[in-house]
Design a protein around this motif. Structure first.
Motif, PDB file in Angstrom:
ATOM      1  N   ARG A 390     -69.547   2.414  72.375  1.00 35.44           N
ATOM      2  CA  ARG A 390     -68.196   1.870  72.284  1.00 35.44           C
ATOM      3  C   ARG A 390     -68.231   0.343  72.197  1.00 35.44           C
ATOM      4  NH1 ARG A 390     -67.596   6.360  71.338  1.00 35.44           N
ATOM      5  NH2 ARG A 390     -66.131   7.888  72.234  1.00 35.44           N
ATOM      6  N   TYR A 392     -65.627  -3.100  72.723  1.00 35.32           N
ATOM      7  CA  TYR A 392     -64.407  -3.515  73.403  1.00 35.32           C
ATOM      8  C   TYR A 392     -64.156  -5.006  73.174  1.00 35.32           C
ATOM      9  CZ  TYR A 392     -65.209   0.843  75.964  1.00 35.32           C
ATOM     10  OH  TYR A 392     -65.439   2.154  76.287  1.00 35.32           O
ATOM     11  N   SER A 397     -59.901  -4.043  76.285  1.00 29.34           N
ATOM     12  CA  SER A 397     -59.231  -3.067  75.423  1.00 29.34           C
ATOM     13  C   SER A 397     -60.186  -2.566  74.341  1.00 29.34           C
ATOM     14  CB  SER A 397     -57.988  -3.683  74.774  1.00 29.34           C
ATOM     15  OG  SER A 397     -58.335  -4.790  73.968  1.00 29.34           O
ATOM     16  N   SER A 398     -59.958  -1.349  73.901  1.00 33.08           N
ATOM     17  CA  SER A 398     -60.851  -0.706  72.941  1.00 33.08           C
ATOM     18  C   SER A 398     -60.730  -1.324  71.552  1.00 33.08           C
ATOM     19  CB  SER A 398     -60.531   0.786  72.863  1.00 33.08           C
ATOM     20  OG  SER A 398     -61.300   1.423  71.867  1.00 33.08           O
ATOM     21  N   ASN A 403     -64.500   2.110  67.168  1.00 30.09           N
ATOM     22  CA  ASN A 403     -64.810   3.259  68.020  1.00 30.09           C
ATOM     23  C   ASN A 403     -64.470   4.579  67.357  1.00 30.09           C
ATOM     24  OD1 ASN A 403     -65.772   1.549  69.985  1.00 30.09           O
ATOM     25  ND2 ASN A 403     -63.848   1.492  71.123  1.00 30.09           N
TER      26      ASN A 403
END
Length: 535
Positions: A390, A392, A397-398, A403
């Protein structure tokens, strides 16, 4: 499909900014190599159930509990990497040799004098180099390219106002957050493309001229060349604890701090049939610091058989990218019956971007057989959750688009390691092993059937295939305390190399920019020497 038809195709580009990290950036920083002590490497790294080697701190720390004495150890290695790149029938070879300091470690053994329960506990401190990024490669071809980087940048700029792309004395488009694509700005300022007069949000390659009937006709490509230099490494500092329970169950845990340093430089050039040319030069440096933990267990139901299981957590990184690019072109036009040339040059400001990255977690399942006093056989199966990587933003926050690409394009990676050792004499042992890793990239992405969003102004990237390590080595004990191990690892690795991504129409799925990749084979020979002292 000819290049003029490609240019006239309208493509709506998705989200993403000049700073966005792609799924391939996440994958690049997640990979590891067969690295550790010479004994560990010479047996293919199959030590998950065997233990008794400091390298297990990075895999199954329960192997620390196997130790019956304290120890200090260090490893040096020499590696020679040779790459062969075939781009549309033209082959280019590169090589690089480097000396590495691979590890240094201490193990402390503390018996309890108990016959049952906790019979001993051990601690370990180590530094291990998990991966080297050192590689040079060059791909070159002449006359066989159908699509130019200028076509790619022109299509990538679709939808952006041309008035917003051009630098001036009082305007810097790199500060315009509405653009979000530095490669489009750089390509426009460097003369790679022009906007249509009747639509300033639609672009075409500048490498061409009007034909006899006044229609725009692109020049044919004469040659292309990409040269890449990669440097850096991933190093890990470990603090580990192991416990031996009744000589039946071994438990262990590791806390790790990881340093990542990656440096990339590239030069891409194209020439056209009328001697027009273009170039794109890029520099990228990535620095990261992360933390992780490993836990594991080894069970010894009988003296000659061991089973192991371990979980390696993700490494949670804080990352910084620093990048800079230059580009330019030479364009020739007929003016009043004479050829006139004009040179364009442009450069980006130095860009910085901070972000966070989570590497994949791993499960390792192992078995080992101790065959009398002379031989042993060990096997590891490692499952790596690459689809759990992942990215960020700094606020936690993503990075939603990247992702989602990771979920769509990656699957579980599988690694099988097998190793064997035979003691010819009580002092001298010979070893051999093999390690195989498949590619965790799903077929559509691996086969170039999806667009790749790349970081900054670097359109070039590689798609990894399978990797195999063949290993041999020996060990010699000079005294009961002092020993030496030597290993030789031959690694074969395959990639596809893209100068830029293909691009696809969102409705039909047809390619509107069709990239032609090169195939790259990298063969690395590595010789490692470990010196150890037990006390």
């Amino acid at each position: 499909m000819n290049r003029l038809a490609i240019i006239m195709t309208v493509l709506a580009l998705g989200g993403g900014t000049a700073f966005a990290q792609s799924q391939l950036d996440a994958f690049k920083y997640a990979q590891r190599e067969l690295s550790g002590t010479a004994r560990y490497m010479s047996m293919g790294g199959a030590f998950g159930a065997l233990g008794g080697d400091i390298s297990v701190l990075n895999t199954n720390p329960a192997g620390l509990a196997i130790y019956k004495s304290s120890e200090v150890v260090t490893t040096l290695s020499v590696s020679s990497a040779k790459t062969n790149v075939n781009w549309l029938g033209t082959e280019v070879d590169n090589s690089r040799t480097k000396v590495n300091f691979d590890n240094i470690a201490y193990v402390g053994y503390f018996p309890t004098a108990n016959d049952e329960g906790i019979v001993s506990w051990n601690v370990g401190f180590s530094y291990n180099r998990l991966k080297n990024f050192n590689r040079n490669y060059t791909m070159a071809t002449g006359g066989n390219m159908n699509t130019s980087l200028s076509d790619y940048t022109a299509m990538r700029a679709t939808g952006l106002n041309s008035s917003d792309l051009l630098s001036s004395d009082n305007y810097n488009p790199y500060d315009n957050g509405d653009i979000g694509d530095w490669l489009s700005i750089l390509g426009y300022d460097a003369g790679f493309m022009d906007a249509y007069s009747d639509n300033q949000k639609l672009y075409y390659s500048a490498f061409g001229d009007n034909n006899a009937v006044g229609q725009w006709e692109p020049y044919k490509l004469k040659s292309g060349q990409l040269s890449v230099s990669e440097r850096g490494s991933v190093g890990q500092y470990d603090l580990a604890f192991g416990m031996n329970i009744s000589e039946l169950v071994m438990l262990g845990a590791t806390v790790a701090i990881t340093d990542l340093d990656y440096r990339y430089q590239s030069m891409y050039e194209e020439t056209f049939e009328n001697a027009d040319n273009m170039y794109l030069s890029n520099y990228l440096r990535t620095d990261g610091t992360g933390y992780a933990f490993n836990i594991g267990a080894i069970v010894r139901p009988v003296d000659f058989l061991r089973f192991g299981v371990a979980y390696n957590s993700p490494t949670w990184y804080k990352m910084t990218d620093t990048y800079y690019a230059e580009a330019g072109s030479t364009l020739t036009r007929m003016v009043n019956g004479s050829a006139a040339s004009r040179k364009w040059d442009s450069a980006t400001p130095e860009g910085y971007y901070d972000y966070e990255y989570r590497a994949p977690d791993r499960w390792i399942f192992s078995a080992a057989a101790i065959l009398g006093t002379k031989a042993l056989l060990s096997v590891d199966y490692e499952l790596t959750n690459y689809n759990h990587m992942r990215m960020y933003h700094t606020d936690g926050s993503s990075n939603v688009y990247t992702n989602q690409d990771i979920k769509d394009d990656f699957k579980i990676g599988n690694t099988l390691r097998v190793g064997a050792e035979y003691k010819v004499t009580p002092q001298f042992a010979i070893r051999a092993g093999v390690a195989y890793s498949d590619s965790p990239i799903k077929d559509p992405f691996r086969n170039g059937e999806k667009e790749v969003v790349t970081v900054g102004t670097i359109p070039h990237y590689t798609i990894e295939k399978n990797t195999t390590d063949y290993t041999v080595g020996f060990g010699y004990r000079f005294t009961p305390n002092f020993y030496m191990d030597l290993a030789c690892v031959y690694r074969t690795h395959k990639d596809d190399v893209y100068a830029f991504s293909s691009m696809f129409d969102g409705d039909s799925g047809q390619a509107v920019i069709l990239s032609q990749p090169a195939t790259m084979k990298t063969n690395t020979t590595r010789v490692a020497l470990t010196l150890g002292y037990k006390f």
